[in-house]
Design a protein around this motif. Structure first.
Motif, PDB file in Angstrom:
ATOM      1  N   PHE A  81       2.111   2.039  -3.440  1.00  0.00           N
ATOM      2  CA  PHE A  81       1.105   2.655  -4.314  1.00  0.00           C
ATOM      3  C   PHE A  81       0.828   4.103  -3.914  1.00  0.00           C
ATOM      4  O   PHE A  81       0.540   4.947  -4.772  1.00  0.00           O
ATOM      5  CB  PHE A  81      -0.187   1.834  -4.291  1.00  0.00           C
ATOM      6  N   VAL A  82       0.922   4.412  -2.626  1.00  0.00           N
ATOM      7  CA  VAL A  82       0.778   5.802  -2.185  1.00  0.00           C
ATOM      8  C   VAL A  82       1.902   6.648  -2.786  1.00  0.00           C
ATOM      9  O   VAL A  82       1.676   7.764  -3.293  1.00  0.00           O
ATOM     10  CB  VAL A  82       0.779   5.896  -0.648  1.00  0.00           C
ATOM     11  N   LEU A  83       3.125   6.120  -2.739  1.00  0.00           N
ATOM     12  CA  LEU A  83       4.257   6.831  -3.351  1.00  0.00           C
ATOM     13  C   LEU A  83       4.073   6.959  -4.858  1.00  0.00           C
ATOM     14  O   LEU A  83       4.342   8.014  -5.448  1.00  0.00           O
ATOM     15  CB  LEU A  83       5.560   6.092  -3.038  1.00  0.00           C
ATOM     16  N   TRP A  84       3.658   5.890  -5.492  1.00  0.00           N
ATOM     17  CA  TRP A  84       3.424   5.898  -6.940  1.00  0.00           C
ATOM     18  C   TRP A  84       2.443   7.007  -7.295  1.00  0.00           C
ATOM     19  O   TRP A  84       2.664   7.788  -8.238  1.00  0.00           O
ATOM     20  CB  TRP A  84       2.886   4.527  -7.344  1.00  0.00           C
ATOM     21  N   PHE A  85       1.344   7.095  -6.554  1.00  0.00           N
ATOM     22  CA  PHE A  85       0.350   8.138  -6.809  1.00  0.00           C
ATOM     23  C   PHE A  85       0.935   9.529  -6.567  1.00  0.00           C
ATOM     24  O   PHE A  85       0.741  10.454  -7.362  1.00  0.00           O
ATOM     25  CB  PHE A  85      -0.871   7.909  -5.907  1.00  0.00           C
ATOM     26  N   GLY A  86       1.677   9.673  -5.460  1.00  0.00           N
ATOM     27  CA  GLY A  86       2.255  10.974  -5.147  1.00  0.00           C
ATOM     28  C   GLY A  86       3.278  11.429  -6.175  1.00  0.00           C
ATOM     29  O   GLY A  86       3.502  12.636  -6.346  1.00  0.00           O
ATOM     30  N   TRP A  87       3.901  10.468  -6.857  1.00  0.00           N
ATOM     31  CA  TRP A  87       4.925  10.811  -7.843  1.00  0.00           C
ATOM     32  C   TRP A  87       4.355  11.600  -9.031  1.00  0.00           C
ATOM     33  O   TRP A  87       5.066  12.340  -9.687  1.00  0.00           O
ATOM     34  CB  TRP A  87       5.619   9.547  -8.351  1.00  0.00           C
ATOM     35  N   LEU A 139       0.835  -1.203   0.000  1.00  0.00           N
ATOM     36  CA  LEU A 139       0.000   0.000   0.000  1.00  0.00           C
ATOM     37  C   LEU A 139       0.871   1.255   0.000  1.00  0.00           C
ATOM     38  O   LEU A 139       0.589   2.219  -0.726  1.00  0.00           O
ATOM     39  CB  LEU A 139      -0.924  -0.008   1.222  1.00  0.00           C
ATOM     40  N   GLY A 140       1.940   1.233   0.805  1.00  0.00           N
ATOM     41  CA  GLY A 140       2.842   2.375   0.831  1.00  0.00           C
ATOM     42  C   GLY A 140       3.470   2.651  -0.515  1.00  0.00           C
ATOM     43  O   GLY A 140       3.636   3.814  -0.915  1.00  0.00           O
TER      44      GLY A 140
END
Length: 295
Positions: free
Chosen positions: A112-118, A109-110
């Motif tokens: 994917f959170v980073l992926w989205f924030g990128w 999950l972390g």
């Protein structure tokens, strides 16, 4: 200013992952103050503040593969060397005791959170939305950012399966992040296929770099050094393949200058802190977990 605050915080967060589980919180916070208050702003000004890397060497780093990610990686490497490995990580005969993550669902999950924030990390680095062309460029940047992540994840998945005869989720997670780091230096000029390949090389780097660090007995809890330092260096070099304004010499010199400054400055600060107050908790506190002892 706020945008740079977020980039600066990113560099600091890289260090925390590498040194997790065996560093006292006060020394870490002191180091973080120096890293975010002095080290990061000084080197970032050399590129993004009209400094000599920008004006004299033509250094290109669109959203910070070197200025943000490798800086965090260099600082983490210096800390890991001086801090030492977690107790029980390495045996006297050179073998490694695996210490897997406690919750891979949350780790995924972390990621994917980073992926989205990128998408914001890279997309907003266009720093302009005053024309249709600017908005189109933001879209291209986001598409290439996604492609880089996919390339890194797939390459790490396939390579780890070939090497270890099973798929390793930790490599897939870090492969995606390495792909994101790799495309960050130039997410505008590549096509989708090239962006995927640039990210794929980042994923491959992770699969080989993680065991390399273990052979060197450098304990990196979350694999942040391969992801942010090694893939950051690769992504900065890869700019020359798609952006005709980049020169290999300018990119390499800038990587070395930023790396040397950050590593030496970080090593000195870590060494002073270690000499004055120590870095590690007691053996009992380390076994119990610093989070339970100090927070």
């Amino acid at each position: 200013f706020f945008f740079q605050v977020m980039f600066c915080a990113t560099a600091a967060s890289i260090v925390s992952g590498t040194l997790a589980e065996r560093i006292k919180i006060v020394p870490f916070l002191i180091f973080t103050v120096v890293l975010t208050g002095l080290t990061y702003p000084i080197q970032a000004s050399w590129k993004w503040g009209g400094g000599f890397l920008d004006t004299q060497f033509g250094f290109l780093d669109f959203a910070g593969s070197t200025v943000v990610h490798s800086v965090g990686g260099w600082a983490a490497l210096a800390g890991a060397i001086l801090l030492g490995a977690r107790r029980g990580k390495y045996n006297a005969d050179g073998s490694v005791n695996a210490m897997p993550g406690s919750n891979m669902a949350l780790a995924t999950l972390g990621m994917f959170v980073l992926w989205f924030g990128w998408f914001g990390f890279n997309g907003a680095s266009q720093l302009a939305m005053g024309s249709v062309g600017d908005i189109s460029d933001v879209g291209r940047i986001m598409a290439n950012t996604n492609a880089g992540a996919v390339g890194g994840a797939l390459a790490a998945l396939i390579l780890s399966g070939l090497l270890y005869k099973k798929f390793d989720l930790t490599f897939v997670i870090n492969g995606a992040l390495a792909g994101l780091v790799s495309i960050t230096a130039e997410p505008l000029t590549p096509g989708l296929g090239t962006a995927s390949l640039i990210g794929a090389v980042g994923g491959i780097i992770v699969v080989f770099a993680v065991p390399l660090l273990d052979r060197l007995k450098i304990d990196d809890v979350v694999g942040a050094i391969p992801v942010h330092l090694f893939a950051g260096i690769w992504g900065t070099i890869a700019v020359v393949f798609t952006n005709p304004d980049a020169t290999l010499g300018g990119q390499l010199i800038s990587i070395v200058v930023v790396g040397a400054f950050t590593f030496v400055a970080s090593f000195v600060v870590w060494f002073i802190i270690k000499s004055v107050m120590g870095l590690r908790p007691t053996a009992e506190d380390e076994d119990l977990g610093p989070d339970k002892v100090e927070i």
